[in-house]
Structures are given as structure tokens and as C-alpha cells.
Design a protein around this motif. Structure first.
Motif, mmCIF file in Angstrom:
data_model
loop_
_atom_site.group_PDB
_atom_site.id
_atom_site.type_symbol
_atom_site.label_atom_id
_atom_site.label_comp_id
_atom_site.label_asym_id
_atom_site.label_seq_id
_atom_site.Cartn_x
_atom_site.Cartn_y
_atom_site.Cartn_z
ATOM 1 N N GLY A 391 -29.858 -37.788 84.624
ATOM 2 C CA GLY A 391 -30.362 -37.273 85.900
ATOM 3 C C GLY A 391 -31.749 -37.812 86.195
ATOM 4 N N PHE A 392 -32.613 -37.807 85.181
ATOM 5 C CA PHE A 392 -33.964 -38.331 85.352
ATOM 6 C C PHE A 392 -33.929 -39.824 85.668
ATOM 7 N N ALA A 393 -33.023 -40.550 85.015
ATOM 8 C CA ALA A 393 -32.908 -41.983 85.286
ATOM 9 C C ALA A 393 -32.530 -42.232 86.739
ATOM 10 N N ASN A 394 -31.591 -41.450 87.268
ATOM 11 C CA ASN A 394 -31.186 -41.618 88.669
ATOM 12 C C ASN A 394 -32.297 -41.211 89.636
ATOM 13 N N ILE A 395 -33.067 -40.189 89.278
ATOM 14 C CA ILE A 395 -34.216 -39.811 90.113
ATOM 15 C C ILE A 395 -35.221 -40.958 90.152
#
Length: 828
Positions: A391-395
Motif C-alpha cells: 500500500g505504501f509503495a502504491n502511495i
């Protein structure tokens, strides 16, 4: 006074410019300085992964982002003791670290034993009670108190600790014999650590090493003390020339002891070991990741190698997020341009003088390329099922896409995020990124429901209110400097001032831009002082006081009366209610003075409270007794006087009662007399022209239309009063009218002289705007500029017009008082 000829006058004049502007350049180079925690626009918080590596977050202005470890050694040690003895942590900390000198003396007097004669603050301390029931622990504490002054840094860093080597060796030898009999691993480890330190500070490095190798390295305890001892041991290895081994051990302390992380980081690099040599000693992927990470934190420029290597060693190591965020912050610094609408003071200086001019195009191309490299790597992380922060990577990918103006891609990556699975800080970053993407519609001028931004903006308000508990009221003794702990305050401010306000301004809505600038500064839930000087940042104050016309301020005055509405516009209008009505109407009245609408100015000034005091040009004197500036007088204005010379400015010593309101009243009276008393019209125009001339930066009433005697022009908006403040345009027009309507030669001479002075302002302004030749031959460049300046000054035909009035009394007075005019007319 001896007359100066033209050549000497010119050299003096230009030399003055050179010295003045040279001093400005020095001031820019030597101060003021940027806030190292707020010098670039950032919406990607550097602690979104947590605070463990906060000291090593990217900061291009500091060696470390913070000089304080996230965890305090006091708390770590106190927590271990509290668990060991079953007592309160705060009681351990108080006795071990926070005793005042009086309490410490009482304990020493009692040999650190608990007695009924101790004060309640000590008598009821659970730690003190517990160690008195544990003789071994009490003996250790006594040893600690005896040796600590010689083996620890003194609270006064300028005082060298006095080391009694004989005493330390004697105690080390004594306790080394006793330690073998200890069965308590907790105390055995701590005794060994103190013995290790005593030998080291006594100069017996070899014996210090032996103690570590025999009693500490294999101690089964998981205590933080093992890391502290490892650091001591590594220091000795470094002294022995074993820099690779020392660096490797420091990297382990860096990893395992957050309370000693900064010290380990510094010590690692002080070994001067090469990373490739240190890596050879690493046996596990985690050890390799730590070495790559610690070296990555030292890279101030774009870097992906260290991030990739840490990720390849251990994808879910906290260092991965820390290094990734560093790269995003570097890209923010290099790619997110500050709006010229909202430059702080230092940025305004740099922009005015272009002191730090760069090859922007080539740098931007290189940074955009790096952005794409980081983004590709982040997408690889997002697709790796072993990586636990997809999720953090996509953000991050969405944010990088937003930075690269790829809005559709940003939306796509953000849609992949399952918000429910995010940590609280990741959720915060998601909301901020989502807000930025949606606000792009405003930047592009597209039609969209801007009210959809309102929930997130209200959420941001609550976040920054939590960071700012009490409003600063201008008292520097109670000022809390920025230490990087206000991410939401800066994000919220930058959204309003770097995105929203410029978007409104671009669309021609200056009033909304002004509201957005103001809203960006309102970081307190409870506002105690509503004055512009306290509420507004430098950039907002400059924008409001320099860029807002009387029409915009009238529009704001109307909005001020509107009822609150549940819209973004209504949300912004609410910010007006946080401001001082006196300051607002004083500014509005000033705007009408600038545009010569004196009746409207008076109406605004009539709305001021009875106790309102207009600003005066005070004279301050430093009082050493109270260490404060004491007002000892003021330079009072009289804009209706006649002057031959601009310098020195002709102020009035005693308060004559002339303020902005009185000025507006008199100017309105003169305006009416022009119509009602036609035979004296020329006199009234002349008086009004004198008054307007004196409100320029060269006059004694400059503060009637400006809020700073020497200000830099706003880079985004021209002064709406610049024609009068710097160029004396209206004064020149009225002097010309006065001359045309008069038949008196002496009066015409006065008007012509003043017309020439007004024209001179345009010449000086044009001269300042000349571009200097950029070469190594300064003397040649100066001669070129001197020639240009002389040519421009000679182009002022109005001084030649004065010759026709050579027989008038004023002509003789002006020539006698003005050496420049005298030399000019002589052709020098």
C-alpha cells in the motif's frame, strides 16, 4: 560645503551603489538563513514510516536532521531497572538521572541508604526502597556514583572530567575479581560494563578488551548495555588500527541500539573504513542491510543503489522505507518549485538578486529521470508479494506520478491501495496525496466541485492544531524554534500558499488568493492575537500589504460581512474573522490613499477603534538593564513641506498629529478646493504634488502608503502603488498641471525642479534594472555602467528647462543647495 564636480559626484554615486548592493550580496550570503526544516516544499512526510530513523531523514542543510536520538538512553536504562526490580520507571529515572544537587548530597551523606530522615520525594521513591533491599544492586549503584564523574561526559561540555587513573584501576581490579562469583546476569553485565569503562579511561585498553570478550560478548542478557559495551570495544579496535572491524561493530550498534544510533553513525564514519571492506565481515543479510543503510544515509545527492541493496538483502527492513522517503524528499527539493506568490524572506532575497541562479533546465531533466527510476523501483516493490508495505509503495508511486504531472497514473496507483490495511501514518499520507491529485483540477483551471476538498482540509486543520497548542505572541523568550516536528503545519500551509492561492491568482481571483494565503497561516485552534503582524507569515504579510488593490480589499470587506457557508469559499472566508478589524480597515484605508480616493480612505479610518494608534517611525534604544528595546522618540512626517534635497529625509522632531487619517482629510480638502477655488488651483496642485512626493520611498511620509521603507518588489504582483512609491508618477503629473496653471516664474521654477526630480526616479529605477556584464574584469564592467548611468542622467531634459528661470530666487536657492544640480548645469 565644497562643491563636487560631476565626475567625482558620479563616482561617489556609483561607488555607493556598488558598496550598497555588495553589502546586500554579503548579507544574502552570510544571513539571514533559511529554516533548515522548512526550506523546500514538501508534502511527503519524512516520518511516515515511523520515527526510528528520524535523525537521518533527508536534510540538505544539516549533517543530521536531528542531533537527538529518538529513544533516550535514560529511558532505556530506567526501563530495564524498573523491570528488574519491579518498580516505577519514573522513580528509577529520578534517582539515576534527575536528582538535584541538594538531594544528591543527602543521598551521599546517607551512603545511598534509605532512611526516615530523607525528604518525602526520596523516602517514597520505589527504586531507592528496592535497591536497599537488594545489597548487590545497592553496591553497584554506589560504584556507579563513585566512578561516573570520571567515565562520563560532564553536563558542562566545556569542563574536562578529572580522571583518577589509580582510583579507577584499583576499583576495576577489585570488582573484576568479584564478578566471577555473580550469578545474576543483569548485574553481572552491568558490573562488567563499568569495569570495561574504568579500564579504558584509566588507560589500560588491553584489559578493557579482555573484560568485553570474557564477560560481555557472551552474556545471555538482551540488555541495551551490551550495545554500549560493544561501542566501547569498537572504539578500542579503531585505536588499534582495526578500522574495518570497528566500523562493522558500530554498524551493529547503529542497528540494535536506537538510543545510541547517532553516536554509532558518527563513529562508523570516523573509522574511515571503506564499505566494501566492512561488508566482507557481514555474515547475515540483516548485517549487510545495516551497512548499506548507514552508508545510504550519508548520500545527499540522488541515489538508488543503497536503497536497492538494502531491499535485496531484506525487503521488509525498516531501512527500506527510510531510504525511499529520503529519495522522495530529495526529489521534492529539486522539482517542486516554490510559487513566487509565497516566497519567504530568504527566498525573496534570492529571487530578487538571483543569487543562487542554476541551470534549471538541465537539472530538471536529470531529476525527472531520477524520479522515473525511483518510481519504477517502487512499482517493483508494489508487485512483490514478499514486500509487506505494498500500500505504501502504491502511495509513493501515486505521489511521484503527481510530481511528474502524470495525474491519470497517480489516480490509478492510489486506487490500488486498500486504505483499511494501512497504518495510521500511511493513511495520513494517502489522504494528503489524494488531496494533491484532486487539487490539480484547480491548478489547471478546470471546472470541478472544489467543495470536495473541504473534508480533507478540515482534517488537516485538526492535524496542525494538534501540533500547535499555544499561539506565539511575539515574545522571543517564549519562542519555540522549528525542529522538524510540525509536518502537518507545513503541509497545510504549503497547500494553501503554494497550490490553492497561486491557482486562484492565475484565474484572476485575487481575493480568494488572499484568503488562501491567510488560511495557510492560521495554525492555532484558539487565536489570542489577531494582529496581522502576529497572525501572518512574511509571505502573507507582503502579499496582503503590497499586492492587494483597493478593489480587492473592498471585495474582502464585503466577504467579511457574509454569513458562513458550508463551502470551500465559506471555509476560507471564516479566516477573515480571525484577523483584527482595525488592521484590516487600516490597510483598506491605506489602499485608498494609494489610489488617491481620500473620501473612501477616511470612511475606512472612521471604522477604527477609538484607541487605535497609527504606526510611527519610532527611534529605538537598547536598554541593557532589562535587555529590551526602549522607544526614545520618533521621526514624524510632514508631507506638506517643501524640500530641495531628498537626503537626509526631512522629518519633524515633535509630534504634529499628522497621521494617515489627517493626511487623507487634508488631501480631500485640497481636491475639493481645486474645483471650488479655481484661481488658486495651481497652488493646490503643487501642495498635493508635494504631499504625494513625500509619500514615496524618498520622502518623510513613506509609511503613509508603504509598510516598509525599503522593500523588494513582489515577484508575482507589481506594487499597485509603485508608480508613486518609487517613480513619483502622480506627483510629476500634478507638478506639470501646477506649472501650466501658473504665470509666476518663481513658482514655475519650483515646479520644473520637482518635475526633474520625479523624472530622475525613473532614471534611477531604469539604472537598477540594467544587467551587469558578467566577466572577471570588474573595473571595465564598472566603467561601462558608469557611462550608461551618466548617459541616462544627462537624458533628463527637465534640468535644462530650469535655465529659463535662472533669474528667479528659487533657481538661485536650488543651485546653491543642490551640488548635483549645480554641477549638472555647468556640464560637469
Amino acid at each position: 560645503m565644497k562643491s563636487l564636480n560631476w565626475k567625482k559626484s558620479l563616482i561617489f554615486c556609483v561607488s555607493f551603489f556598488a558598496v550598497f548592493f555588495g553589502e546586500v550580496a554579503v548579507n544574502i550570503a552570510c544571513g539571514p538563513e533559511q529554516d533548515p526544516y522548512d526550506y523546500y516544499v514538501s508534502y511527503f512526510h519524512n516520518n511516515v514510516q515511523g520515527d526510528d530513523y528520524k535523525p537521518f531523514a533527508f536534510n540538505g542543510m544539516l549533517f543530521l536532521n536531528s542531533e537527538h536520538d529518538v529513544w533516550e538512553e535514560k529511558d532505556v536504562n530506567s526501563a530495564e531497572w524498573a523491570k528488574y526490580l519491579g518498580v516505577k520507571l519514573k522513580d528509577v529515572r529520578k534517582i539515576m538521572y534527575e536528582l538535584d544537587s541538594a538531594s544528591n548530597a543527602k543521598l551521599k551523606k546517607s551512603s545511598f541508604k534509605w532512611t526516615t530522615s530523607l525528604p518525602d520525594s526520596l523516602k517514597n521513591n520505589s527504586f531507592l526502597i528496592a535497591i536497599n533491599k537488594n545489597q548487590a544492586a545497592l553496591n553497584y549503584y554506589k560504584l556507579l556514583k563513585q566512578c561516573e564523574p570520571m567515565i562520563s561526559h560532564n553536563a558542562d561540555s566545556w569542563t574536562e572530567p578529572i580522571v583518577d587513573s589509580v582510583f579507577l584501576m584499583k576499583n576495576a581490579d577489585k570488582n573484576l575479581v568479584a564478578i566471577s562469583n555473580f550469578k545474576d546476569d543483569f548485574l553481572k553485565l552491568r558490573y562488567a560494563y563499568q569495569i570495561q569503562r574504568m579500564y579504558r579511561y584509566a588507560g589500560n585498553l588491553q584489559q578493557s578488551k579482555v573484560v568485553y570478550e570474557k564477560f560481555i560478548v557472551n552474556n545471555p542478557s538482551s540488555s541495551a548495555v551490551k550495545g554500549w559495551a560493544m561501542s566501547q570495544y569498537a572504539g578500542i579496535l579503531r585505536a588499534d588500527g582495526k578500522i574495518d572491524e570497528a566500523a562493522f561493530l558500530f554498524s551493529k550498534v547503529f542497528s540494535n541500539n536506537p538510543e545510541r544510533r547517532i553516536m554509532a553513525y558518527r563513529n562508523y564514519f570516523w573509522t574511515d573504513a571503506k564499505m566494501k571492506d566492512v561488508l566482507r565481515l557481514a555474515k547475515t543479510d540483516r548485517e549487510k542491510a545495516n551497512i548499506w543503510g548507514i552508508n545510504g544515509f550519508r548520500k545527499p545527492d540522488s541515489d538508488i543503489e543503497h536503497l536497492k541493496e538494502v531491499y535485496n538483502c531484506e525487503p521488509n527492513h525498516p531501512l527500506v522505507s527510510a531510504l525511499l522517503i529520503r529519495e522522495v524528499n530529495k526529489l521534492e527539493q529539486n522539482l517542486l518549485e516554490k510559487s513566487k506568490l509565497a516566497l519567504n524572506f530568504v527566498d525573496a532575497l534570492n529571487d530578487q538578486w538571483q543569487y543562487y541562479a542554476k541551470n534549471q533546465d538541465s537539472l530538471k531533466t536529470a531529476n525527472l529521470k531520477h524520479l522515473q527510476t525511483i518510481k519504477s523501483f517502487v512499482l517493483e516493490m508494489a508487485s512483490n508479494q514478499k514486500y509487506q508495505q505494498q500500500g505504501f509503495a502504491n502511495i509513493t508511486a501515486a505521489y511521484l506520478s503527481w510530481m511528474g504531472n502524470k495525474e491519470d497514473a497517480a489516480i490509478k496507483y492510489l486506487d490500488k491501495v486498500d486504505v483499511n490495511k494501512l497504518s495510521p501514518k500511511f493513511k495520513d499520507q494517502f489522504r494528503i496525496t489524494d488531496l494533491l491529485i484532486r487539487a490539480n483540477q484547480l491548478k489547471k483551471g478546470n471546472k470541478f466541485d472544489e467543495n470536495s476538498l473541504l473534508p480533507t482540509l478540515k482534517w488537516l486543520d485538526e492535524k496542525r492544531f494538534a501540533e500547535n497548542k499555544k499561539q506565539w505572541l511575539g515574545d522571543w523568550n517564549n519562542y519555540t524554534p522549528n525542529d522538524g516536528s510540525f509536518p502537518f503545519s507545513q503541509t497545510t500551509r504549503d497547500f494553501y500558499q503554494q497550490i490553492l492561492a497561486p491557482a486562484y491568482a492565475k484565474n484572476g481571483d485575487t481575493a480568494s488568493a488572499a484568503l488562501a494565503m491567510l488560511k495557510g497561516d492560521l495554525e492555532y485552534k484558539t487565536v489570542q492575537s489577531r494582529t496581522f503582524k502576529i497572525l501572518m507569515s512574511y509571505q502573507t504579510y507582503v502579499f496582503w500589504h503590497q499586492a492587494l488593490s483597493e478593489k480587492t480589499l473592498q471585495q474582502l470587506a464585503q466577504l467579511k460581512q457574509k454569513k458562513s457557508s458550508r463551502t470551500l469559499n465559506g471555509f476560507l472566508i471564516e479566516s477573515l474573522n480571525s484577523t483584527s478589524s482595525d488592521d484590516f480597515y487600516e490597510l483598506q484605508g491605506t489602499s485608498y490613499i494609494r489610489s488617491h480616493q481620500y473620501a473612501n480612505a477616511i470612511q475606512c479610518f472612521n471604522k477604527l477603534s477609538k484607541n487605535f494608534k497609527f504606526w510611527t517611525n519610532d527611534i529605538g534604544e537598547w536598554d541593557n538593564k532589562v535587555e529590551k528595546l526602549r522607544i526614545v522618540g520618533a521621526y514624524y512626517a510632514n508631507p506638506f513641506i517643501e524640500t530641495i534635497k531628498d537626503s537626509p529625509k526631512k522629518y519633524v522632531k515633535n509630534n504634529n498629529g499628522i497621521n494617515k487619517k489627517v493626511f487623507a482629510q487634508e488631501m480631500l480638502r485640497l481636491q475639493k478646493l481645486i474645483i471650488s477655488d479655481a484661481k488658486n488651483t495651481s497652488k493646490y496642485y503643487y501642495q498635493m504634488a508635494n504631499a504625494i512626493y513625500q509619500t514615496g520611498e524618498f520622502g518623510n511620509a513613506w509609511y503613509f502608503i508603504s509598510y516598509d521603507s525599503k522593500v523588494f518588489e513582489h515577484p508575482e504582483f507589481s506594487y499597485n502603488y509603485n508608480n508613486d512609491y518609487q517613480l513619483a508618477t502622480t506627483a510629476k503629473t500634478w507638478y506639470i498641471k501646477a506649472r501650466e496653471l501658473s504665470k509666476d516664474p518663481n513658482f514655475k521654477a519650483k515646479c520644473t525642479y520637482m518635475i526633474a526630480k520625479c523624472e530622475q526616479k525613473k532614471i534611477i529605477k531604469a539604472y537598477k534594472n540594467l544587467t551587469w556584464v558578467d566577466s572577471d574584469d570588474y573595473e571595465k564592467d564598472r566603467e561601462i555602467q558608469l557611462a550608461k548611468f551618466k548617459q541616462m542622467m544627462n537624458s533628463n531634459a527637465h534640468y535644462n528647462e530650469l535655465k529659463q528661470y535662472a533669474k528667479t530666487p528659487f533657481y538661485k536657492t536650488a543651485v546653491n543647495e543642490c551640488s548635483y544640480l549645480r554641477d549638472f548645469l555647468k556640464g560637469k
